[in-house]
Structures are given as C-alpha cells and as structure tokens.
Design a protein around this motif. Sequence first.
Motif, PDB file in Angstrom:
ATOM      1  N   VAL A1486       0.827  -1.209   0.000  1.00 45.40           N
ATOM      2  CA  VAL A1486       0.000   0.000   0.000  1.00 45.40           C
ATOM      3  C   VAL A1486       0.859   1.255   0.000  1.00 45.40           C
ATOM      4  CG1 VAL A1486      -1.676   1.332   1.322  1.00 45.40           C
ATOM      5  CG2 VAL A1486      -2.010  -1.114   0.996  1.00 45.40           C
ATOM      6  N   PRO A1487       1.810   1.431   0.960  1.00 43.08           N
ATOM      7  CA  PRO A1487       2.618   2.664   0.907  1.00 43.08           C
ATOM      8  C   PRO A1487       3.416   2.795  -0.378  1.00 43.08           C
ATOM      9  CG  PRO A1487       3.452   1.129   2.563  1.00 43.08           C
ATOM     10  CD  PRO A1487       2.116   0.632   2.144  1.00 43.08           C
ATOM     11  N   LEU A1488       3.935   1.684  -0.922  1.00 42.65           N
ATOM     12  CA  LEU A1488       4.713   1.790  -2.156  1.00 42.65           C
ATOM     13  C   LEU A1488       3.829   2.220  -3.318  1.00 42.65           C
ATOM     14  CD1 LEU A1488       7.032  -1.345  -1.886  1.00 42.65           C
ATOM     15  CD2 LEU A1488       7.566   1.017  -1.360  1.00 42.65           C
ATOM     16  N   LEU A1489       2.645   1.634  -3.414  1.00 42.37           N
ATOM     17  CA  LEU A1489       1.732   2.008  -4.503  1.00 42.37           C
ATOM     18  C   LEU A1489       1.312   3.468  -4.390  1.00 42.37           C
ATOM     19  CD1 LEU A1489      -0.482  -1.194  -4.571  1.00 42.37           C
ATOM     20  CD2 LEU A1489       1.078  -0.453  -6.371  1.00 42.37           C
ATOM     21  N   LEU A1490       1.008   3.914  -3.189  1.00 36.96           N
ATOM     22  CA  LEU A1490       0.506   5.270  -3.020  1.00 36.96           C
ATOM     23  C   LEU A1490       1.607   6.311  -3.196  1.00 36.96           C
ATOM     24  CD1 LEU A1490      -1.974   4.786  -0.048  1.00 36.96           C
ATOM     25  CD2 LEU A1490      -2.439   4.796  -2.487  1.00 36.96           C
ATOM     26  N   HIS A1491       2.815   6.000  -2.740  1.00 36.02           N
ATOM     27  CA  HIS A1491       3.903   6.971  -2.856  1.00 36.02           C
ATOM     28  C   HIS A1491       4.455   7.053  -4.284  1.00 36.02           C
ATOM     29  CE1 HIS A1491       4.448   8.672   1.097  1.00 36.02           C
ATOM     30  NE2 HIS A1491       4.238   7.479   1.644  1.00 36.02           N
ATOM     31  N   LEU A1492       3.905   6.262  -5.190  1.00 38.47           N
ATOM     32  CA  LEU A1492       4.198   6.536  -6.606  1.00 38.47           C
ATOM     33  C   LEU A1492       3.710   7.917  -6.988  1.00 38.47           C
ATOM     34  CD1 LEU A1492       3.293   3.097  -8.205  1.00 38.47           C
ATOM     35  CD2 LEU A1492       5.554   4.125  -8.129  1.00 38.47           C
ATOM     36  N   GLN A1493       2.751   8.434  -6.232  1.00 36.94           N
ATOM     37  CA  GLN A1493       2.208   9.778  -6.459  1.00 36.94           C
ATOM     38  C   GLN A1493       2.859  10.797  -5.530  1.00 36.94           C
ATOM     39  OE1 GLN A1493       0.881   9.087  -9.361  1.00 36.94           O
ATOM     40  NE2 GLN A1493      -0.970  10.272  -8.966  1.00 36.94           N
ATOM     41  N   ASP A1494       3.978  10.425  -4.891  1.00 36.41           N
ATOM     42  CA  ASP A1494       4.662  11.333  -3.974  1.00 36.41           C
ATOM     43  C   ASP A1494       5.124  12.587  -4.725  1.00 36.41           C
ATOM     44  OD1 ASP A1494       7.046  12.415  -2.326  1.00 36.41           O
ATOM     45  OD2 ASP A1494       6.194  10.884  -1.022  1.00 36.41           O
ATOM     46  N   PRO A1495       4.981  13.764  -4.121  1.00 41.47           N
ATOM     47  CA  PRO A1495       5.408  14.996  -4.809  1.00 41.47           C
ATOM     48  C   PRO A1495       6.912  15.061  -5.061  1.00 41.47           C
ATOM     49  CG  PRO A1495       4.797  15.442  -2.517  1.00 41.47           C
ATOM     50  CD  PRO A1495       4.361  14.047  -2.818  1.00 41.47           C
ATOM     51  N   GLN A1496       7.692  14.268  -4.343  1.00 39.19           N
ATOM     52  CA  GLN A1496       9.138  14.271  -4.553  1.00 39.19           C
ATOM     53  C   GLN A1496       9.515  13.183  -5.559  1.00 39.19           C
ATOM     54  OE1 GLN A1496      11.322  16.437  -3.277  1.00 39.19           O
ATOM     55  NE2 GLN A1496       9.656  17.532  -2.220  1.00 39.19           N
ATOM     56  N   LEU A1539      -2.769   1.119 -11.434  1.00 40.14           N
ATOM     57  CA  LEU A1539      -3.364   0.709 -10.164  1.00 40.14           C
ATOM     58  C   LEU A1539      -4.497  -0.276 -10.385  1.00 40.14           C
ATOM     59  CD1 LEU A1539      -2.871   1.313  -7.199  1.00 40.14           C
ATOM     60  CD2 LEU A1539      -4.659   3.052  -7.312  1.00 40.14           C
ATOM     61  N   ASN A1540      -5.286  -0.051 -11.417  1.00 38.52           N
ATOM     62  CA  ASN A1540      -6.377  -0.964 -11.739  1.00 38.52           C
ATOM     63  C   ASN A1540      -5.838  -2.357 -12.055  1.00 38.52           C
ATOM     64  OD1 ASN A1540      -9.046  -1.824 -12.435  1.00 38.52           O
ATOM     65  ND2 ASN A1540      -8.541  -1.505 -14.579  1.00 38.52           N
ATOM     66  N   CYS A1541      -4.780  -2.392 -12.872  1.00 35.19           N
ATOM     67  CA  CYS A1541      -4.174  -3.674 -13.252  1.00 35.19           C
ATOM     68  C   CYS A1541      -3.595  -4.382 -12.027  1.00 35.19           C
ATOM     69  CB  CYS A1541      -3.092  -3.422 -14.301  1.00 35.19           C
ATOM     70  SG  CYS A1541      -2.172  -4.905 -14.776  1.00 35.19           S
ATOM     71  N   ALA A1542      -2.874  -3.644 -11.160  1.00 32.39           N
ATOM     72  CA  ALA A1542      -2.248  -4.244  -9.983  1.00 32.39           C
ATOM     73  C   ALA A1542      -3.288  -4.795  -9.008  1.00 32.39           C
ATOM     74  CB  ALA A1542      -1.360  -3.209  -9.280  1.00 32.39           C
ATOM     75  N   LEU A1545      -4.882  -8.062 -10.276  1.00 33.75           N
ATOM     76  CA  LEU A1545      -4.024  -9.234 -10.091  1.00 33.75           C
ATOM     77  C   LEU A1545      -3.892  -9.599  -8.613  1.00 33.75           C
ATOM     78  CD1 LEU A1545      -1.244  -8.335 -12.672  1.00 33.75           C
ATOM     79  CD2 LEU A1545      -2.953 -10.143 -12.887  1.00 33.75           C
ATOM     80  N   LEU A1546      -3.827  -8.595  -7.742  1.00 34.87           N
ATOM     81  CA  LEU A1546      -3.717  -8.876  -6.312  1.00 34.87           C
ATOM     82  C   LEU A1546      -4.948  -9.613  -5.795  1.00 34.87           C
ATOM     83  CD1 LEU A1546      -2.166  -5.577  -4.899  1.00 34.87           C
ATOM     84  CD2 LEU A1546      -1.155  -7.848  -4.793  1.00 34.87           C
ATOM     85  N   MET A1547      -6.115  -9.160  -6.201  1.00 35.87           N
ATOM     86  CA  MET A1547      -7.335  -9.792  -5.720  1.00 35.87           C
ATOM     87  C   MET A1547      -7.562 -11.166  -6.347  1.00 35.87           C
ATOM     88  SD  MET A1547      -8.707  -8.032  -3.349  1.00 35.87           S
ATOM     89  CE  MET A1547      -7.001  -7.981  -2.846  1.00 35.87           C
ATOM     90  N   HIS A1548      -6.978 -11.377  -7.527  1.00 29.41           N
ATOM     91  CA  HIS A1548      -7.121 -12.683  -8.164  1.00 29.41           C
ATOM     92  C   HIS A1548      -6.203 -13.714  -7.509  1.00 29.41           C
ATOM     93  CE1 HIS A1548      -7.859 -15.684 -11.224  1.00 29.41           C
ATOM     94  NE2 HIS A1548      -6.556 -15.781 -11.456  1.00 29.41           N
ATOM     95  N   HIS A1549      -4.970 -13.291  -7.214  1.00 26.79           N
ATOM     96  CA  HIS A1549      -3.983 -14.241  -6.699  1.00 26.79           C
ATOM     97  C   HIS A1549      -3.860 -14.191  -5.169  1.00 26.79           C
ATOM     98  CE1 HIS A1549      -2.478 -15.392 -10.665  1.00 26.79           C
ATOM     99  NE2 HIS A1549      -2.538 -14.110 -11.002  1.00 26.79           N
ATOM    100  N   PHE A1550      -4.197 -13.067  -4.566  1.00 24.86           N
ATOM    101  CA  PHE A1550      -4.056 -12.925  -3.116  1.00 24.86           C
ATOM    102  C   PHE A1550      -5.333 -12.352  -2.515  1.00 24.86           C
ATOM    103  CE2 PHE A1550       0.406 -13.801  -3.373  1.00 24.86           C
ATOM    104  CZ  PHE A1550       0.835 -13.190  -4.548  1.00 24.86           C
TER     105      PHE A1550
END
Length: 1630
Positions: A1486-1496, A1539-1542, A1545-1550
């Motif tokens: 979750v933090p890695l996915l969300l911080h893809l939008q980090d301002p830095q 994010l939609n693709c990830a 796949l997460l909900m399908h496999h995990f």
Amino acid sequence: MTESYVRKLAAILLDAVTDKDPLVQEQVCSALCALGEAAPEEVLGACEECLRQREKLAHPYRTMILRAVEVVVSSHIGELDKAQARAVTLLASSEMTRAKELVCDWQRAASDVLVAVGKRFVGTVMEELLSKFQPGALPHCFVVRTLANLAASNVFGMVPFLMSILSTMLPMLGMAKHDAARVAFCGALQHFSESILEYLADLDQAPDPTVRKDTFATDMLSAYDILFNHWLQSREAKLRLAVVEALGPMSHLLPGEKLEEQLPKLLPGVLALYKKHAETVHVSKSLGQILEAAVSVGSRTLEPQLDSLLAALHAQICVPVESSSPLVVSNQKEVLRCFTVLARCAPDRLLAFLLPKLDASNERTRVGTLQVVRHVINSAASQMEVKKPFILSAMRLPLLDTNTKVKRAVVQVISAMAHHGYLEQPGGEAMVEYVVQQCALPPETETLGPDSEDLPADSVRAVSINTLYLVSTTVDRMSDVLWPYLLAFLTPVRFTGALTPLCRSLVHLAQKRQEVGAEAFLVRSNSNVTLPSPYAVTTRLLTVSSRPYAGDGRGAASLRLLNALHQSIHPLLGQRWAATIPPLLEHLDEFTEETLSQKEWEEKLLAFLRDTLAVVSDNTWACQLSLEMCKQLPCYNGLPQEKNFLYQCVGTALGAASSKDVVRKQLRELLATAGPQEEAEREGLACCFGICAISHLDDVLAQLGDFMRSDVFRKSTGIFNIFKERSETELEKLKGTVILCYGHVAARAPRELVLPKVESDLLPNMSRYFSTKDPVLKLCLVQSVCMASQAICGSAQAGSFHFSRKPELVAQMMEFIKAEPQDSLRTPIRKKAMLACTYLVSLEPALEEQVRADLTRSCLHSVLSVLPDPEGECDHQESLYLDTMHALEDLLSSLLRRNMTPQGLQIMVEHLSPWIKSPRGHERMRALGLSACLLQYFLDHLRVGALVPFHNLGLLIGLFAPRCADLWPATRQEAVSCVFTLLYLQLGYEGFARDYRDDAVERLLTLKDGLVHPDPDVLFHTCRSIGQIIAKRLPPEQLISLLLTMFEGLGDPDKNCSRAATVMINCLLKERGNVLLEKVPELVSVLRSKLRDTREEDILQAAQHSMYLLASQHCAAVVASLLGSPLPFDSHTCTLWRALAVEPGLTTQVLGLLLDKMSRDVPFKETRTFLLSSSPGREATLLPLAATCALYEVMSVPASGPAVLGLYPQLFAALLLRVSCTVGVVLPRTLQAKERRSAASAPAPRTLEPCSSAVEALQAMLLRGGSEDVVQRMELEGGWQLLRTSAGHEEGVARLASAMAKFAGPRLPLVMTALVCTQGSTYEIQRVTSTGFLAELLNSNVVNDLMLLESLLDSLVARQKDPCASVRRLVLRGLANIASGSPDKVQAHGPQVLTAVLGGLDDRDDPHSLVALEAMVGLVRLLDLMEPQDLQPVLLHVAIRIRPFFDSEKPELRAASVRLFGHLNKACHGGGCEDVFLEQVAGGLVPLLLHLQDPQAAVSSACRFALCMSGPNLKCEELTAALQKHLREGRGLHFGEFLNCACKLLMHHFPDLLGRLVSTSLFYFKSSWEDVRAAAPMLTGFLVLHAEAEHRPQVDLEPLTAALQLLLKDPAPLVRVKAAETLGRLGKFA
C-alpha cells in the motif's frame, strides 16, 4: 427528546436513504434502528408513512426501511398495540406481494417483519396471510415461506391453523411447476411437521390438548407421495435437499403401516443422496429421524436394509474431520445418532459389522470404528450389557496398534468401558494395563505429523492420565478392579513414566479403602496378580522421590502414596509417617526444580529412612529392606542420580541392621557386582560403605580389605582366562571405587574409631595406587586422602596425633598437582589435592621450610597460570576454577598460620610477587586476589604482644600500590584492598585496638569505586588520593624503602601502573619530600631570570642544562612551574621549554606530562557573552592552552623527533582531540586584551587563538613525526581550514584521515589504538572527531593491508550506543565504508556489520532520525556484497524497522527507506527467504503504490524500484510482469491504469490480503500530500472492485465508511472525486 422530534429525525434519515451508495444506506438503516430503541411507534409510523407515500421509491431503498422496521418490531413487540400491529402487518404484506417476480431481499425483509409481528399477534398475521393463500391458485412464494417461518417461531399459535392450511396446500403441490415454489412448499412441510411434533411433545402445555398425531396423517401421506415420488427425482440439488429435510420430520406423522410399506424405497432413496451431495449433514439428520420413526412403529422391513445402512453410515463416520468445517462435525454427530438407533434395535448385527473393521488397514477406518464403539457403549448401555465379553475380546487387537490416533481412540473406548462395568469382566485387566502403558509414554515420542491438528492436551499420554485418574476417582465400581491391581505397576521400570498418575490414583483408592475399614485396606496377595512386597514398594517409591520434580512431580506423589500405604508397609509407621511426610511435601512446595538443593533433599529423605528404621526397630525388617534395595539396584542402570541415592539408602538400611552376617554378605555382593560405573554411581557406592561404617566400621574395612586382596585385582596370565579379565579401564575404575569407599569410611565413621586405623588400614591400601596415570583413579585417591586428612583434623586427638606419613602424602599431592596441565583446568584433582594439603599442613610434624616453599610455588603455578575460558563459554569450568582458587586460598592461609610474623607474611608475598608483576592480566588479578585474602587473614589473626615495628611495610606497599592503576579493574580494586589491610596492620603494630577505625584509611574503601572507571583522569586522580593517604599514614622510617620500591615500579610493563607510581611518588615528595622539591618553582624562576639577564652562550647552555638536570629529577614540578608562566610565552620561557627536548627520554616525559595537562583539565568553560547573546559561549581554560603552546615549542626542536616518533599515536590523538574541543572556543577576556596590545606593538610570531594553536601544534607534530606529505595534502585540499570551523570540522577530520591512510599507513595501528582509547571521552565533540576519523579510515584499503579491519570494526561497533547521535551516525558511516574500502571483506564481517547497522535502525534517541538515515544508506551500499545466509535472518527485522520511515515528513528518509526496501526484496530473490519476506512485501504494498504519487521525484523513483524488486517475492508471474511493464525506468506512468491492473491481479492471486490492504490504505486518507490522499481511496476502490464477494468479511465497513464520508468534505476536488468513486464501488459489499 419529544416524540415529534424523533419523527423528524426519522424523516431526515428516510430522505437520506436515497443516497446511491450502499454503505450510506447501511448507515441510515443502523441510525433508524438506534432511533427506534427510543420511540418505536414513532419510527414505525414514519417508516410506514414513507413507504406508502413514496410509491416510486426503488425496492432497494424499501428493503432498507423494512429491515429497520423488523429490528424495531423484534425489540419492542411487547409494546405494540393491536392497531399498530395490524398496520405493520398490512404494510409488510403489501410490500411482500407487490412484485409478482422474486425480489428476494425486499420480499424476505417484508416476510421477516410479518414473522416478528406474528410472535405476538399471530391471529392478525394469519388473517392477512390466509387472505392471500386461497384454494385453486398458487400463492406468492414468500407467503408460503412466511407461513413456514411463523410455524417455527410460534408453535402453539400456528398448529391449530395447520389442518386448514394443509388442506388448502395439498392441491397446490401439484400446481407448483417451478423449483422455487417447490422449495418453498418443502420448507413449509418441514417446519409444519416439526411444529406438530413439538406441539404433541408438550401437549400438556398446549392451548388445545385435543390435537392428535393421526389428525395430520392423511395429509402428510399425500404430501409424502408427491415429495418422494416426484420432487426427489429432480436434477436441482437445492430442491432435493429441501425434500430430504422435509421427509425426516414428516416420517413421524405418516401412518405406521404406510411407513412400513415405504421404508424399502425410502431408505435407499435417502442413502443415494450421500453420493450426490458433498454436504451431507441434512441427509444424515433426516435419515436419523426416519430410523427413529421406523423403530418407533416396530418396523420389520428395516432388518433387510441394515447392511446397506451400516456401510453407508460407517463411510460417513470415517470421513476425516476438519476442525474448520462445522458441517462435517455436525454430520458425524447425526451419523452417531443413527448408530444409536441401530444399536438399540439390532445390536448383534451392528457389532458383527463393526468389530471386524478394527483390523482394517486404513487408519481412519480403525479410528472411526472405535469412535462408533465408544458411542454405542455409552448410548446403548442396556443393549450392550450381554455383549461385554464379545466387545472385550475384540478390543484386544487394537491394543497392539501403534498409530497415535488409534491409541487415543482406544483409551477413550476403555474410559467408556470403565463407566459401564466392562473392566470388571475377564480381560479387563489388559485394558487397565494398556492405559497405564500409555501413561508411561515419554512426551517426546508423541510428535505429531506436520498435517496433524491435534493439540498437545489431546495427546495419548495426557488422555490416558486423565482417564486413569477419572476412572479411579469417579467410577465407584472400578475400586475393586484397580485395587490392589495398580500396585503391580509400581516396581517395573517400564512403567516409570506412569508413576505420578499411578500414585495419585492409588492414594485415592487407598483413602476410600481406609474409609471402609482397615481389613479392606490391607494389601493382600491375589492369585491372579503378583503384587510387590512392602519392601519393594518402599524402596521403589523412596528411590524415585530422589528426583522429586521429574515425571510431573513424582516425588510428592510417591511420598503421599507411602503415607497412604503405611499400614501395609509396617503397622508401627502410621503415626510417625503422619508427622514426618507432610514436612517433606511442604519442602517440595517451597521450591522448584531449579531452586531445590538436591543434596539437601536427599539428606532429608535419608533422615526419613533412618527415622523409619528406628521406629520399626526390627533387624529382620531392616535386612529384608536392604536385600530388596540391592535387588533393585540394576533397575537404575543408566540413571546415575537415582542409583547414587539408592546406594545411600542401602548403606542406611545396613547400618540399622544388627545382623553382622547379613551386613558382610551384602557388602561383599555390592563390591562383587560393582562394575565400571559413572561418577555419581561410584560416589553412591562409596557413600553406602561410609554410612554403613558408622555402625559397622570393622566389618566394612574387613570386606574392603578382602576385596582388595581378591583375584579381581590380579592379572591372570593364562590364555584361557584372557577373555574373562576386566579391561584395564574397567579395573582402574573399580580400584577408584574401592579407594573412594575408604575415603568415605574415614569421613563418616566415628572419629575415635577411625583415627587408629588411618595409618594401619586406610592409607596402606590407598598408597599402593599412587603411581597410577588413570585420571579417575587419581581423582578418587586425592579425594580419599582429602577425606582422611579432614577426618584426622576433625578428631579430638588431632593436636597430639603424630602423622608419620604426612610428608609422603604432601609429596604425593604435589606430584598430582604438577602432573596436571598448566594451561587448562578440566578436573578437580588439583582442588582436592590442595584441600588435602590444607588439612595435612595443620598436622604434626611440621613441614620443612623447603617443602613449604616448593608446595607454595607448585600450587601457585598450577592455578594462576591456567588460561581463562572465553567469557560465558562454560559455567562448569568457571565454577570449578572458583572452587580451586578457594582451595588455594585455604592452603596458603594454612601455611601462613604456621608463621604469623611479618617475615612469614613477606615470604608468602615474595612467592606471589612474580605473579603480581606478570605481563598477563589474569595472572596479576588472581595474584592480587590471593594477596588480599592472605593479608586479611593475617590481620584477622594478628596478635601483637609488644609494640614492635612492621619493618617491611614500605616494601609491601611499594609492591601493591602501583597496581591500583592496573589495566584490569578487578586487579586495581584488589590492590586497594591490599594497601587498606597493610595500613591497618601498621596501626595494629602501633598498638591500636582491633576495632579502631582510621578515617583516612577508611577513605580507601570509597576510592575503590573510582578505580572501576576506565577514564584515565578519574583513575589517576584516585591513585593520587591513594598516594596521599599512604603518605599520611606511613611511618617516617618506611619512606625511603617505599620510594625505592615505587621507583622500581616505574619500569612496570603496564604503563598505567608506572604512571600510577609516578603519581604516587609525586604525592609522596609533595607531602613528605625534601627541600629541593619545595624549591623547584623558585629555581625555575631563577633560571628564567638568568636567561633574561645574560647573553653569554655558556651561561645559557648551563642554565638550560640545569633545567634539564632539575627536570630529570623533578620533571612534573618543573613542567608545572613552566606552565604557570604568563601567556603568551615570552622568548625565555620558550627557550626553557626547548631545553626539555634535548634528551629523548626526558623529552618523552615532558611530552607525556604536557599531554596529560592538556587532556586532563577541562578544555573550556561555558560563559555568556554580555549583552550580546543569550546563548552560552566557550572560553578556553588556561592550563590546556598553555600545554598546547608548550607542546608546539617542544616539538619545534629537531632533537624531539625520536620522542615524537615514540609518542606519535598519543600526540596525534591528543592534539586532534584538542583541535576538536577548541572549535568555536575563544580566548579569555584578559588574554584577548593582551593579544590586542601585543599585536598593536609588534605582531606575534604565533597566534594564541585556541583552535589555531592546536592545529599548529598538530602540524608541528606531523612534520616532526615524518608525515610531511599529510600536511601538504591537507593544505592542498583546504583541510586545515575546515578543521577550524564548526560546519566543516567533520569533513576536515575525514580529509585528515584520508591523507593519513594514504601517506602514513604504518602509523595507523597505534594511532587507531590511541583514538579508540579516547572514544569514551566526556566531550561529545571529541567522540565525534575520533569516530569520524576512524570511520573514514575504513574508506581506504590500507586498513585491510595493515590488518586493522577487525579491531577498527570492533571499536566502531563499541560506540554504537554512544549518547551522541552524531557519533552513532558516524559509526554507521564507517561500517558502510567497508563497501568501498574493503569490499572483499564485507562477507567475512557481515554479521557484525549487520548487527551494528540494525542497531542504528533501532536508534530511538535521535529526534531527527539522521542515524537511521545513515543506517539505511549504509545498508543499501552493503547488501549486494553480503552473504545470503547472513542477510536472511535480519531481512524481516530490517523491513519492519524501516517501515515507519515510508511516511516520514522528510523526503530523504522516505526515499532512503523505500530504496532500502527494494534492495531487501532483491536480496531475497532466489535465496529461499521469499516465504518469510512475503509478509513484509504484503505490508509494504500500500505505501509503495501510493507513494508513486509522492510529490518528490526521488521518492517516486524509489517506489518504482522497490515495487519492481518486490514482484518476484510475491511468486506471481503475472503481477511481476505487470510491475516491470508499467514501472520500468524511463517509461511514463498512467497511475490509474497501473493501479487498476495491480489491484485486479492482487485480488485474483491474493484475495486474503483484501482486508489488510484496505485497512492500511485508511491511514493515508489523512495524508498531508494531496496526490497521496487522492490515491488512497482510489486504491481502496480498485481493491473492492476486483474482490470476490466471499471475501467481504475481511473488510471492516464502518471505519471505512466514516473515513470516506470525511473525504467527501476534503478541500481538494480530486480527493472528493476519488472518495465518491470508491463509495460507489462498495455497493457489492452492501
């Protein structure tokens, strides 16, 4: 709260129900329900009004309102009036039938409302329902379902209506064509039948007692025909299950003859459903009901179908039970119910079917069969009564089964048998024995398979123990079976593990027998069972009690059983044991296995045995008991502790026997059967003879002598006897055993009897084996001599006893001591030998002086030279060494006692002197410890008849006092103790009383604490205080000898001790010295004036030489005088300083003193700049500043080169630290004004500015020490300037270290050592400087070339707990520098480096997290170079620790932690740790996915890298490929698409991660970054979108809904859009 206001609130909530989001609808429904708790009628009225007025309101919203209505009605049914109930009924009926097609939620909600109302107003509801349940037309499905549910919820209210309902319904069954309608009718028939049966069962409470079963028979038969013959054949599984559920209760209402007629078809039809349905609980339940109905009518057609029934039911019971599947468990309960029915009607057929299956090859079949057997034993007891012999016979086969699950099932069957009288039958004893066998199982044999879900509490042993106890205590009929049969299991060794439960059961049984009467209680012989004798029981229970906590506390259990059996053991013991056994039990309660003293406990048991023998006072009884004890000895082979104790019991019993023949016979047999034994057994046998010798000394010695003279100890030469001889090792052990027996005889036998026999009987038999090399025999010999010597010393005639063999024994003990290895301590031989010598020394005749000296030297060398074991390596070795040291102390004290004079004390100290001065620290520490003990002994036993001088006091103090500064803290403290005792000895010789306390001497005790401190300043300050105390209390005549002795100490190899001697000499000269010392300042002043007044070269040289000579004698005073000169130094003072650099030795002393002056005093003091600043400033202190300037002057002389080279590391370290602690420090105001005046008149050649003067001194030192290249490199790089500034100091230190590594490599080892010693400085800046220098060295490969890497690493790691964050940060930087300086060494030091860096990650004392940042950056550098096996254990910890930094407000911390997380994932690839790390990957998604939008951008880039590295650890190729595709460097990222693709796949496999991911994303709903805050609900939405409905329970909707509602008020439009989007997607979870 007014009613109108409640209605208004309800109206507001009802308006909000039209919200498009399902979660909002749930909240509205919950709010309406809560409001209904306060005013139900108002809420119901508002809901009714809303539904009637808003005709076009969509059914989902209507459903929500109806649910609220149902909750309010159910909660407040008692408060509704009839009118309100009718209104709600009409409303719900209208809502339920408004739509003809099925709209389940809406119609079910309306139906639930009707059922809720019908619980009280059944007439009103039935009136409405029957109006829509008219003949000739199919009613609405939910009308039928409502009738069914109402019948289930209100039996007495509905049954009277059922006749008319059934007559109306039956024609409708043929009209129903759709499965939904048929299912509804089946459910109605099921509930109707169940209600009728319940009504009839409680007919006495029913409103209409005239209702009869046959009233419904015809209608039920008609319905049965349609359901069984037509609908049961349907392909729809749901309908078939509905039919079979209905047939069960309906069968009870069918006419008996019709049921009999239908059974041949009905039962096969129902059994066939087992093959068609996976969930069979409904089939089994219905089958049980049908069987009960058949049995109740006495069916004869049931018997032909028994085989098929039993086979089908047995197959069901053998299905593996999954603990997580309640349906399977419920099914097995229903199947067992079926077996109960069959057992009651056909027990023979059932047993004929079941019992052969106990021999099946399949484990589950055997377990299932045993489960059924146990059930029918319990549930069909009367039918099984005559089958008991048959069942017992069949159960013999499972007793041989080795399968754990089968064993447990067998024990459970035996438990059931016990309750129903089976074990009283022939063959029952085998069942009891089986349970006892299982109780005796060792716990480790019951390891379960990896797929087993059995709990330890369900283990075979635990179940057996519980079964035995319950059967013994709760089943009264078992008393005659178990008593006295269980006694037979006490003595066999194979049942040892079962002793505790056996004893507990027997105690209970014995108590019950005692209540009946004494005759019934007494143990009598049984023809069928061989019971142990009272002697065997006593021996067994007493022996196992020696290890009281083993076997679940068998000691207490055994003692309680002994107490309970007292009448059978001996009639006289009852009253005595009632008084002696309870204290033993209380003793066990007070301790645990870890805290109990084994020796003390065994002594208590032996005392108990002695007391028992005394109470019985019967020679025959004692002899029989001893015979039984000897008989049981072989049972404890392999159990040395128990055997040891049993031997002691044998000795105790023989000691109580008065029959000499029996005693001699038993002793002979004990010796004849004594083979090669363990140490404990050997000790036990010897104790046996020793205890016996208390009463039978002559017999014991005679038997030992006969055995020594027997053929056992003679070697046979015949070839035919070669195989009969004992091996040499066995023979030596046997000899050792006999020798040890002699020792224990001497130790335990009466002193007045044993003393005459020592030299005649004991020692001659021992001495013949003194030449042995066998360690066991040697130890036995030494121990026996020790015991014999102690016995002689303890005798009343010891003072007059002339021990002629004393010199021989002492010499032999010395030989044994010398033969021991000098560098290690593995056996207690030397300890025992020294103890023997301790006792021998005190006996007459006295030893010759040379023998005493040899003995002392040998023992000292044998003990003090032993190398210490690595810390914590072996507790046994440490304990053995401490015991040996105590033995040596006792021996030396015994020798000193022979000559309690100053001369005798001097002799002992002279023996210790080489060890006190040893270069090895452990030897010095031990020698000082011994010295302290001897001095204390001398003081304690001091007897001064007249005032005599303590003539060697100075020599002794001179030896001990310098050791107060030894490198070892323990040695320093022992030295203080020695000085303390010596000064009190002097006071004693001066005539002071023994209890006199001198304040000055007592102060030594308070100074000991200062000697523990490693700081040189504190250490030598303490030494100075000690010197002052010595000077104060030393007699004048002892001063010269003390000074001479201390001057000798200046050459001590321990620099600390030599410095301490210097300090103490200075103290002595200052306090008690001659006039010259007092005139030194004046002389220095005179010399300075001579230089000022003359220009003659000869006079100048003479003055300088005079200064040299004066300084050679009183260097410290000269230096102190010169340092007192005004600053800045004038040219004459500088000349005097340079004069001290003429001779290298003196120069070294001067430099050392100046270094001490510069380092010891505080470098600055805190001040506040007046009117300019509120922050404190720092002013340089004069003494260190003067010493710094003096150092420059001394080192400016070329002749000082050798001295500087000799002190290169110390000078470099001290000056570098001086530079560090003067950064930003200003001159005192007086010197500032003085410097301004001198600058105005004539520019000074050198500045007094503190930091600059320190830098110049450091430059001079490097130049004089041959490191010109270092100085030049620092000049080129601007390093000297950086060193002077606060901002650039760290960088300047790093550049200096780099230059030193490049150009002064050979100097680094000692420099590093010197700097390491300063890392404990009290000044943070000094610790920062030294750590920064050492850390930068690791950036160069020179430390590897010089083999400094390990020590450098150790020194840095030692500072990782420094209170200064900068020090801790630099430590981590240094450790990471290995990656560039010595990359090939990273793997070798991986664990050490990792441990330190992990400590940095865990740093809690750095508010800015700079230490953690350095740790993370360093780990990134190191990870790729480390061994996978070093990384794997810490990956998890690192990942957990860096997780909080993902969301730090500082972008550098976020970027570093995320990038490190990526490298951790990379380290897991192919390393076998993916499974372990999967949890962290999941937590970081979750933090890695969300911080893809980090301002830095740096953080976003790090997240891309980390996600790409995380993919392979998820073991999902599709997800890994998607991450690589979307996140590769250089590719633009479409965040929404990715994010939609990830998420898909997460909900399908995990899918199991759904709840965790959603709950984690909630944290980011309050993120301070808008883009991240918008991405969080977006992630939640995509997760919900792609999750399957069955995973909805993972998500906690309430906090999620509340958080999203708050986001709808977010000021950022993007956030509100994403929140609304996510709320819309949550509809599937409504």
